[in-house]
Design a protein around this motif. Structure first.
Motif: not given
Length: 534
Positions: A419-422, A432-435
């Motif tokens: 959710s905060l990749f950028t 929080i990842p999205d598998f």
């Protein structure tokens, strides 16, 4: 030290479940006698045009496998039960019936033999109205859906044939608790070792490892429904931690455990342990040691990664103080803890590493996560110890889906899905990842490089009504817009026309909160966040 803190029992009377169970009936495979197949159909009626074209292209002739199971037989058997599936290749059908095998054989002379399907012990799942999941996670629902791992489960990826190692402080009573019964009945604990006394037994000492492992493989419907993150993995269970002391010997034991894991072919390792302060303070680590290559533990996990092992490590429970080792190592995937709505859990240790790398890598449920305790019941507990195995289970499922992908490719995809990749930060890492999205990235359906290079402008943000999304450079006129809440649930899914590289989105119907925004154009996506205020 094991990260097991603030154990909190929550009254299960306050959590009402609406599950129910159907009357159990044996499922049988009914194999039919030879020469019972349907033979009255013309050849062109037996296969589709597309199948016929393929066969012609590959020069494959028709055979008896193309003939369907006899229609009259299927009709006759429906009088005594439910025909579930039919196989023309096997000339057989699966059949649910209260009649015994002997009764069926006596009644029907066209049956050759019957194979009764033994239950694996897994809970029978009844879908709620409107539910799309194929699994009923019970009290584990939030921690599974928060990382969209249910998406991989629905595709059939539950960790089967993936070997996962849990290195911990002990697995007290794990081999006798009902929530773990399937693992043992199916013979999926492939190796155990206690590095404290060079013995095979691991079911004494601390119960911390049992609680950790429950987040991955526990499953049962009594006393409460629960399904872990990767219930079909094979396991190796190693004890490396001495809870009576805190010394560098335990870091060495950890490396020895990683070596054994490598030797037996482990794919994923979960380490819900970490080291910083020791009993002898003169030997304690200092922050500058957390550069990813100095400590014994960090060296060990870096080598493990070079051997192709995906190592997942809990960040620690010293928040807002720094992470411990080996979470600082580039060879480990460091996991912090969030609470149920996706907010930072107050105890979760923070980054960065001493050399400035983003740590933790990602977050998962560790604030009041549901685990199995030593009384064989479910309990809400706090600790990054439980966030880590939830991610480990997700990694196992992803490896099952992509067995040829490298550790770096897997790590990059999971980070890119988060959710905060950028815009990562010291407390939440990449978020929080999205598998499900990670799976799409590994399938080549999403360009990670494109994700890294594009930033969207979202304003006003927060908003209570219309939000303008701009910065849609290089994107086609028609764009697909999705919003996900902090549990990973899709709450908005629309197609819009972008004018002058921007579009307006009405979010007035959404509840207060922060939502992940994904804008798709073909196989590429841009992402940001939308804060809805009330």
């Amino acid at each position: 030290m094991p990260y097991l803190v603030c154990m909190k029992r929550i009254s299960l009377l306050l959590f009402l479940c609406s599950t129910f169970f159907a009357t159990a009936q044996d499922i049988k495979i009914i194999f039919l006698k030879e020469n019972t197949k349907q033979t009255t159909l013309f050849e062109e009626e037996l296969i589709s045009e597309r199948s016929a074209a393929r066969r012609k292209r590959l020069n494959i002739a028709h055979s008896e496998f193309d003939l369907p199971v006899n229609h009259d037989i299927i009709a006759a058997m429906t009088a005594d039960g439910e025909v579930m599936n039919v196989s023309r290749w096997l000339n057989a059908l699966t059949f649910k019936s209260p009649l015994t095998s002997d009764e069926l054989l006596l009644k029907y002379d066209f049956i050759d033999r019957i194979q009764v399907v033994k239950s694996s012990g897994k809970s029978a799942i009844i879908k709620d109205v409107g539910e799309t999941k194929s699994l009923n996670y019970g009290l584990a629902t939030v921690q599974i859906e928060q990382i969209n791992l249910n998406c991989l489960h629905d595709m059939g990826f539950t960790g089967e044939n993936v070997l996962l190692c849990v290195i911990d402080a002990g697995f007290r009573k794990m081999d006798s608790l009902n929530y773990f019964s399937n693992v043992y009945l199916e013979g999926r604990v492939l190796d155990t070792y206690n590095f404290l006394d060079s013995a095979q037994t691991v079911y004494d000492y601390s119960g911390h490892g049992s609680a950790v492992a429950s987040c991955i493989v526990a499953e049962n419907s009594t006393p409460d429904q629960y399904i872990g993150a990767a219930v079909d993995v094979d396991l190796a269970l190693y004890v490396s931690e001495d809870v009576s002391s805190e010394t560098e010997i335990e870091e060495f034991n950890l490396v020895a455990a990683l070596e054994r894991a490598d030797s037996i072919g482990v794919d994923v390792v979960n380490i819900s342990l970490g080291y910083f302060a020791f009993d002898d303070s003169t030997t304690s680590h200092v922050y500058s040691d957390l550069d990813g290559q100095t400590t014994i533990a960090a060296i060990g996990v870096n080598i493990a990664k070079s051997m192709g092992i995906f190592v997942v490590n809990s960040a620690g429970n010293s928040g807002p103080s720094n992470i411990s080792t080996p979470c600082d190592a580039p060879g480990t995937f460091c996991v912090g803890a969030v609470a149920g709505l996706g907010e930072y859990a107050w105890f979760s240790s923070v980054g960065p590493s001493a050399d400035g790398r983003v740590k933790p890598d990602v977050m998962a449920r560790g604030g009041e996560a549901w685990i199995v305790n030593g009384a064989d019941s479910l309990q809400a507990a706090n600790g990054t110890s439980f966030a880590s195995p939830i991610i480990s289970g997700g990694v196992a499922c992803l490896i099952q889906a992509h067995p040829t992908k490298s550790v770096d490719e897997l790590m990059d995809a999971i980070r890119a899905s988060a959710s905060l990749f950028t815009n990562p930060n010291d407390s939440m890492g990449y978020g929080i990842p999205d598998f499900c999205l990670a799976n799409a990235i590994l399938n080549g359906n999403v360009g990670v490089s494109y994700l890294e290079s594009v930033e969207l402008s979202v304003h006003p943000n927060p908003t209570s009504g219309i939000v303008t999304i701009s910065g849609l450079t290089g994107i086609n006129e028609f764009v697909h817009v999705s919003l996900y809440d902090n549990l990973g649930r899709l709450v908005l899914n629309e197609t819009h026309v972008a004018t002058n590289a921007e579009l307006n989105l009405n979010v007035s119907a959404l509840s207060h909160g922060v939502y992940q925004l994904i804008v798709r154009d073909g196989d590429e996506i841009q992402r940001s966040a939308v804060c809805v205020a009330r």
